[in-house]
Scaffold this motif. Structure first.
Motif, PDB file in Angstrom:
ATOM      1  N   UNK A 122      -3.785  38.511  -7.167  1.00  0.00           N
ATOM      2  CA  UNK A 122      -3.171  39.169  -8.308  1.00  0.00           C
ATOM      3  C   UNK A 122      -2.305  38.285  -9.167  1.00  0.00           C
ATOM      4  N   UNK A 123      -2.056  37.045  -8.754  1.00  0.00           N
ATOM      5  CA  UNK A 123      -1.268  36.104  -9.543  1.00  0.00           C
ATOM      6  C   UNK A 123      -2.197  35.278 -10.438  1.00  0.00           C
ATOM      7  N   UNK A 124      -1.714  34.958 -11.645  1.00  0.00           N
ATOM      8  CA  UNK A 124      -2.472  34.133 -12.577  1.00  0.00           C
ATOM      9  C   UNK A 124      -1.668  32.892 -12.928  1.00  0.00           C
ATOM     10  N   UNK A 125      -2.287  31.727 -12.770  1.00  0.00           N
ATOM     11  CA  UNK A 125      -1.640  30.448 -13.056  1.00  0.00           C
ATOM     12  C   UNK A 125      -2.428  29.744 -14.150  1.00  0.00           C
ATOM     13  N   UNK A 126      -1.747  29.344 -15.218  1.00  0.00           N
ATOM     14  CA  UNK A 126      -2.385  28.619 -16.314  1.00  0.00           C
ATOM     15  C   UNK A 126      -1.978  27.153 -16.244  1.00  0.00           C
ATOM     16  N   UNK A 127      -2.963  26.279 -16.164  1.00  0.00           N
ATOM     17  CA  UNK A 127      -2.716  24.854 -15.998  1.00  0.00           C
ATOM     18  C   UNK A 127      -3.186  24.079 -17.217  1.00  0.00           C
ATOM     19  N   UNK A 128      -2.302  23.240 -17.732  1.00  0.00           N
ATOM     20  CA  UNK A 128      -2.660  22.291 -18.781  1.00  0.00           C
ATOM     21  C   UNK A 128      -3.181  21.006 -18.125  1.00  0.00           C
ATOM     22  N   UNK A 129      -3.639  20.086 -18.950  1.00  0.00           N
ATOM     23  CA  UNK A 129      -4.154  18.808 -18.462  1.00  0.00           C
ATOM     24  C   UNK A 129      -3.119  18.093 -17.592  1.00  0.00           C
TER      25      UNK A 129
END
Length: 279
Positions: free
Chosen positions: A94-101
């Motif tokens: 249920x957790x969302x992680x957004x990763x940049x370069x």
């Protein structure tokens, strides 16, 4: 899933070029719309290339339960995920992680239902993952590129002026055994990790990247007095047993992801090789 078995240093002395590459190098870890898995018997490390181009990729869909002996991948493991492309998304429980370069996500033991997705399908991303057995659950969290510990080593004079960024490291966050970071060679520098070293208490995995199509890296391996080399290109993986040196020299500057698992997490626990003895 490809299973890599541990190698005997005595046997490896007789390997020709093809056998060396077959035993220690993975050339095609990153494939569109796939999760490619390399399971190594060297300290039970797992390396993965994840390329969600047009669809969500689920880790459970490619997990071989018989190989791991668990009901889900991180039941008894921890995982480091490095973004090597455009913005990407990782979901679990249920957790969302957004990763940049060049951001890294650490997922602790017990995380389930892991999914990978590109933030924008028109600009697909790619994730490089390393996993190790874990005995304890530590909190999952993102380590942004700017929050990694930065160490500068080497010199222009010795052609090894480089920046080491430590992500999964005791000075940044707690993990069970997995250490992970990125080394960038500055323009004009081509050597990494010289003088060479071994560490009997840990193995290491190198993923080379930022290697231009017209360039290569010569990865040096083997026992200090019985060295060999492997030609490595962009986004190719080398597994290095504890008995082997691990060093590289490129035809131009480049970067690589290093990951370590084993008996301890002491970054400078290295057995350096006298340059007068290496052969």
């Amino acid at each position: 899933m490809f299973i890599n078995y541990n190698s005997n240093p005595t046997d490896s002395k007789s390997y020709d070029t093809s056998r060396l590459r077959e035993e220690f190098l993975t050339e095609d870890l990153f494939q569109d719309n796939q999760v490619k898995v390399v399971y190594s018997h060297i300290d039970r490390i797992v390396a993965m290339g994840v390329c969600p181009t047009e669809q969500v990729l689920k880790l459970d869909d490619v997990m071989d339960k018989k190989a791991f002996g668990t009901d889900f991948f991180l039941e008894r493991r921890e995982l480091g995920i490095l973004n090597l492309g455009s913005k990407g998304v990782v979901r679990c429980k249920g957790e969302t992680y957004t990763l940049e370069y060049l951001d890294v996500l650490y997922l602790g033991k017990g995380e389930e239902n892991i999914e990978f997705e590109s933030y924008d399908s028109a600009e697909p991303t790619s994730f490089y993952c390393l996993s190790a057995p874990a005995h304890h659950t530590y909190p999952s969290r993102i380590i942004r590129r700017e929050d990694a510990k930065r160490v500068e080593l080497g010199s222009q004079e010795n052609a090894n002026d480089r920046i080491i960024t430590q992500y999964l490291h005791p000075d940044v966050l707690p993990t069970c055994q997995l250490c992970m970071g990125v080394t960038h060679l500055k323009p004009g520098s081509v050597w990494n990790t010289m003088p060479a070293h071994t560490h009997e208490r840990r193995m290491e995995a190198y993923l080379y990247f930022n290697v231009k199509p017209s360039q290569v890296v010569f990865h040096f391996m083997g026992e200090p007095e019985e060295t060999r080399h492997i030609i490595v290109r962009d986004k190719q993986l080398v597994l290095s047993p504890s008995w082997s040196i691990h060093s590289g020299c490129g035809t131009q500057n480049y970067s690589f992801v290093w990951g370590m698992v084993g008996e301890n997490q002491t970054f400078d626990d290295m057995d350096f090789v006298d340059m007068n003895l290496i052969k």
